[in-house]
Design a protein around this motif. Sequence first.
Motif, PDB file in Angstrom:
ATOM      1  N   GLY A 258       0.752  -1.149  -0.008  1.00 56.71           N
ATOM      2  CA  GLY A 258       0.029  -0.038  -0.156  1.00 56.71           C
ATOM      3  C   GLY A 258       1.035   1.231   0.015  1.00 56.71           C
ATOM      4  N   ALA A 259       1.924   1.200   0.621  1.00 56.27           N
ATOM      5  CA  ALA A 259       2.793   2.238   0.751  1.00 56.27           C
ATOM      6  C   ALA A 259       3.192   2.684  -0.561  1.00 56.27           C
ATOM      7  CB  ALA A 259       3.805   2.081   1.746  1.00 56.27           C
ATOM      8  N   ALA A 260       3.733   1.597  -1.377  1.00 60.08           N
ATOM      9  CA  ALA A 260       4.445   2.075  -2.526  1.00 60.08           C
ATOM     10  C   ALA A 260       3.398   2.462  -3.676  1.00 60.08           C
ATOM     11  CB  ALA A 260       4.842   0.521  -3.272  1.00 60.08           C
ATOM     12  N   HIS A 261       2.062   1.818  -3.411  1.00 59.33           N
ATOM     13  CA  HIS A 261       0.706   2.311  -4.432  1.00 59.33           C
ATOM     14  C   HIS A 261       0.752   3.915  -3.998  1.00 59.33           C
ATOM     15  CE1 HIS A 261      -3.088   2.691  -6.327  1.00 59.33           C
ATOM     16  NE2 HIS A 261      -3.379   3.233  -5.225  1.00 59.33           N
ATOM     17  N   LEU A 262       0.541   4.117  -2.776  1.00 58.64           N
ATOM     18  CA  LEU A 262       0.311   5.573  -2.304  1.00 58.64           C
ATOM     19  C   LEU A 262       1.422   6.581  -3.291  1.00 58.64           C
ATOM     20  CD1 LEU A 262      -1.027   5.286   1.204  1.00 58.64           C
ATOM     21  CD2 LEU A 262      -2.429   6.010  -0.750  1.00 58.64           C
ATOM     22  N   ALA A 263       2.699   6.413  -2.814  1.00 58.06           N
ATOM     23  CA  ALA A 263       3.674   7.053  -3.402  1.00 58.06           C
ATOM     24  C   ALA A 263       3.415   7.250  -4.988  1.00 58.06           C
ATOM     25  CB  ALA A 263       4.912   6.420  -3.134  1.00 58.06           C
ATOM     26  N   ALA A 264       3.044   5.860  -5.642  1.00 57.03           N
ATOM     27  CA  ALA A 264       3.125   6.029  -6.945  1.00 57.03           C
ATOM     28  C   ALA A 264       1.891   6.955  -7.494  1.00 57.03           C
ATOM     29  CB  ALA A 264       3.004   4.927  -7.586  1.00 57.03           C
ATOM     30  N   ALA A 265       0.792   6.884  -6.750  1.00 58.88           N
ATOM     31  CA  ALA A 265      -0.599   7.620  -7.093  1.00 58.88           C
ATOM     32  C   ALA A 265      -0.223   8.966  -6.763  1.00 58.88           C
ATOM     33  CB  ALA A 265      -1.642   7.128  -6.125  1.00 58.88           C
ATOM     34  N   GLY A 266       0.621   9.520  -5.596  1.00 63.02           N
ATOM     35  CA  GLY A 266       1.001  10.761  -5.604  1.00 63.02           C
ATOM     36  C   GLY A 266       1.744  11.369  -6.593  1.00 63.02           C
ATOM     37  N   ALA A 267       2.808  10.648  -7.171  1.00 65.32           N
ATOM     38  CA  ALA A 267       3.499  11.132  -8.229  1.00 65.32           C
ATOM     39  C   ALA A 267       2.733  11.525  -9.479  1.00 65.32           C
ATOM     40  CB  ALA A 267       4.681   9.954  -8.783  1.00 65.32           C
ATOM     41  N   LEU A 268       1.586  10.613  -9.881  1.00 61.93           N
ATOM     42  CA  LEU A 268       0.849  10.413 -10.986  1.00 61.93           C
ATOM     43  C   LEU A 268      -0.081  11.762 -10.882  1.00 61.93           C
ATOM     44  CD1 LEU A 268       0.038   6.695 -11.560  1.00 61.93           C
ATOM     45  CD2 LEU A 268       1.294   8.196 -13.264  1.00 61.93           C
ATOM     46  N   ARG A 269      -0.577  11.744  -9.846  1.00 62.92           N
ATOM     47  CA  ARG A 269      -1.691  13.160  -9.598  1.00 62.92           C
ATOM     48  C   ARG A 269      -0.746  14.273  -9.710  1.00 62.92           C
ATOM     49  NH1 ARG A 269      -6.878  12.300 -11.004  1.00 62.92           N
ATOM     50  NH2 ARG A 269      -7.706  10.289  -9.875  1.00 62.92           N
ATOM     51  N   SER A 270       0.515  14.373  -9.256  1.00 65.41           N
ATOM     52  CA  SER A 270       1.310  15.709  -9.164  1.00 65.41           C
ATOM     53  C   SER A 270       1.788  15.874 -10.951  1.00 65.41           C
ATOM     54  CB  SER A 270       2.537  15.348  -8.404  1.00 65.41           C
ATOM     55  OG  SER A 270       1.934  15.434  -6.988  1.00 65.41           O
ATOM     56  N   GLY A 271       1.389  15.145 -11.690  1.00 61.66           N
ATOM     57  CA  GLY A 271       1.701  15.290 -13.088  1.00 61.66           C
ATOM     58  C   GLY A 271       2.916  14.553 -13.524  1.00 61.66           C
ATOM     59  N   ALA A 272       3.225  13.806 -12.933  1.00 62.99           N
ATOM     60  CA  ALA A 272       4.371  12.843 -13.689  1.00 62.99           C
ATOM     61  C   ALA A 272       4.069  12.198 -14.747  1.00 62.99           C
ATOM     62  CB  ALA A 272       5.125  11.940 -12.504  1.00 62.99           C
ATOM     63  N   GLY A 273       4.809  12.272 -15.867  1.00 63.69           N
ATOM     64  CA  GLY A 273       4.640  11.745 -17.333  1.00 63.69           C
ATOM     65  C   GLY A 273       4.740  10.041 -17.225  1.00 63.69           C
ATOM     66  N   LEU A 274       5.466   9.651 -16.366  1.00 63.17           N
ATOM     67  CA  LEU A 274       5.805   8.113 -16.212  1.00 63.17           C
ATOM     68  C   LEU A 274       5.966   7.816 -15.016  1.00 63.17           C
ATOM     69  CD1 LEU A 274       7.753   7.359 -19.795  1.00 63.17           C
ATOM     70  CD2 LEU A 274       5.365   6.401 -19.195  1.00 63.17           C
ATOM     71  N   VAL A 275       5.702   6.822 -14.585  1.00 64.85           N
ATOM     72  CA  VAL A 275       6.052   6.305 -13.009  1.00 64.85           C
ATOM     73  C   VAL A 275       6.035   4.732 -13.092  1.00 64.85           C
ATOM     74  CG1 VAL A 275       5.023   6.109 -10.691  1.00 64.85           C
ATOM     75  CG2 VAL A 275       4.528   8.345 -11.990  1.00 64.85           C
ATOM     76  N   THR A 276       7.137   4.546 -12.629  1.00 67.42           N
ATOM     77  CA  THR A 276       7.478   2.985 -12.557  1.00 67.42           C
ATOM     78  C   THR A 276       7.816   2.487 -10.999  1.00 67.42           C
ATOM     79  OG1 THR A 276       8.460   2.769 -14.677  1.00 67.42           O
ATOM     80  CG2 THR A 276       9.050   1.140 -13.233  1.00 67.42           C
ATOM     81  N   VAL A 277       6.990   1.674 -10.683  1.00 67.74           N
ATOM     82  CA  VAL A 277       7.399   0.969  -9.259  1.00 67.74           C
ATOM     83  C   VAL A 277       8.144  -0.179  -9.278  1.00 67.74           C
ATOM     84  CG1 VAL A 277       6.544   0.283  -6.950  1.00 67.74           C
ATOM     85  CG2 VAL A 277       5.245   2.022  -8.375  1.00 67.74           C
ATOM     86  N   ALA A 278       9.588  -0.191  -8.682  1.00 71.74           N
ATOM     87  CA  ALA A 278      10.312  -1.166  -8.369  1.00 71.74           C
ATOM     88  C   ALA A 278      10.008  -1.786  -6.898  1.00 71.74           C
ATOM     89  CB  ALA A 278      11.916  -0.702  -8.648  1.00 71.74           C
ATOM     90  N   THR A 279       9.713  -3.051  -7.079  1.00 71.88           N
ATOM     91  CA  THR A 279       9.120  -3.822  -5.892  1.00 71.88           C
ATOM     92  C   THR A 279       9.884  -5.150  -5.773  1.00 71.88           C
ATOM     93  OG1 THR A 279       7.241  -4.033  -4.330  1.00 71.88           O
ATOM     94  CG2 THR A 279       7.046  -4.476  -6.690  1.00 71.88           C
ATOM     95  N   PRO A 280       9.670  -5.864  -4.510  1.00 73.02           N
ATOM     96  CA  PRO A 280      10.080  -7.055  -4.647  1.00 73.02           C
ATOM     97  C   PRO A 280       9.183  -8.089  -5.796  1.00 73.02           C
ATOM     98  CG  PRO A 280      10.004  -6.551  -2.532  1.00 73.02           C
ATOM     99  CD  PRO A 280       9.487  -5.526  -3.431  1.00 73.02           C
ATOM    100  N   VAL A 281       9.786  -9.074  -6.506  1.00 74.30           N
ATOM    101  CA  VAL A 281       9.079  -9.851  -7.421  1.00 74.30           C
ATOM    102  C   VAL A 281       7.677 -10.489  -6.799  1.00 74.30           C
ATOM    103  CG1 VAL A 281       9.958 -12.066  -6.981  1.00 74.30           C
ATOM    104  CG2 VAL A 281       8.929 -11.346  -9.269  1.00 74.30           C
TER     105      VAL A 281
END
Length: 519
Positions: A258-281
């Motif tokens: 959930g923490a990773a998802h919230l960070a990614a969502a925050g970046a996207l809603r802030s206008g980031a063009g591309l967001v990639t989440v690197a996480t354990p497989v």
Amino acid sequence: MRDADRRTVEDIGITSIVLMENAGRQVVAAMDTAFGDLSELRVAVLCGKGNNGGDGCVVARVLSERGIDVSVFLVGSSLDVRGDARANLRILQALDIDVVEVSDAAAWELHGAEVLAADVIVDAILGTGLSAPITGLLETIIADVNAAPAPVVAVDLPTGLDADSAGVPGPAIEAALTVTLAAPKLPLVLPPAEELVGSLVIAAIGIPRAVIEAIEGPWLELITQDRMQAYVTPRVAESQKGDYGRVLIVAGSRGKTGAAHLAAAGALRSGAGLVTVATPVSCQSVLASLGSEYMTEGLEETGDGQLAYDALERLLDIAADVIAIGPGLGRAPSTRALVQALVERAGVPVVLDADALFAFAGESDRLAGRHDAEIVITPHPGEMARLTGLSVEAVQANRVDTAKTFATTHGVHVVLKGHRTVVATPEGKVYLNLTGNPGMATGGTGDVLTGVLAGWLGQLLDAESASQLAVYLHGAAGDLAASAEGEVAVVAGDLVEHLGAAVQALVAPLRLAQTDGPL
């Protein structure tokens, strides 16, 4: 501010009595806004012997000219009043406006009830003139005024507060409204003193902005809506996603996706063009199901589902303009080693939060600014305590200096989270954010901030600007969420949902300025 007053008078030629006149009239204007029709109210003005008392005399005169029932009480003897304050006192006397001297306990015993029975009390006793904690007669007056039902309007600073400190050194007026002159002072915007300020109005009295800006620091600047507008410009029609930054978020572990998802969502809603989440497989499929707008990379992990050091080379191969590390990442030794190595080898700006900061606990010397890319850390007070070796209480008691010292010593940007988030730069600049509310004291809001900061850093490519804008918008989104849901019900996802409206509040005035007609 004393220096600014002096330079305005000596170098610019605006006389101090003009500044005093402007101050008094601005206080009355603020009272009009706060209380509406003053004509039916009784106002008691408590004046001191210095310039703050002179401001109070102007307030009384302006109110009296409008036919408002006003009484003036001088705390001290008129023989001790000097300079422009004395000139304004004499004007009151020439206009037959009674001024009651309260120079001892007996006089307060005789006249105090009249003050306390007023509908509004104006505190123009000391302002910034405090030299020692208050005792004696003034202590009694403060206690009685604080116990009275009437709201208090403080001129420049509630009596009893020290203009150079956020502490409360002794007895002090509890104001409902403070009208500070030209620029705010530390106790008006920092706890615990800010609790005595009430609503704050910053009133221009004629001191030119250039005079204030020419005064040598140390500076503490407020992060305001007007200043943040400069960082958010409307997008051009030919925009494409590559124009707005590629953000890599290194986050998540088993049970903490959930923490990773919230960070990614925050970046996207802030206008980031591309967001990639690197996480354990083992977490990749979970994250992929949580968000369809960001990409995921499943990397090598430890036996308990945290990113392993072996993932380093693959991380370095992922194209990114900024890397955010930490939300829900875990604290396994292999993960800690990965974070340290990634920070050292990354050739792009890095944002560190949560478990990424734990990786440097006890080894903060390894957390040093680099020539090739900026580092931003976003600790809460507990994380700052681990990085500095201080107690949480010591960090909270001196948030500004703690953040500034760490930033300048380590060459990093510091975003010290909490009430009145502090942004400090390696050059020693310090910014204070006023947005946000207690409803944001809930799990995940810090993860959202990590994403917001990374998103804007990827667009602005300047850590100082991005840090200010991120904390402002993060707090503004929290304020919008609290208005919609109530502080108690706010959750981190609500901030994500209100980021767009927070940004729009900055962008909309700019769009209106560029068109002759409606949007």
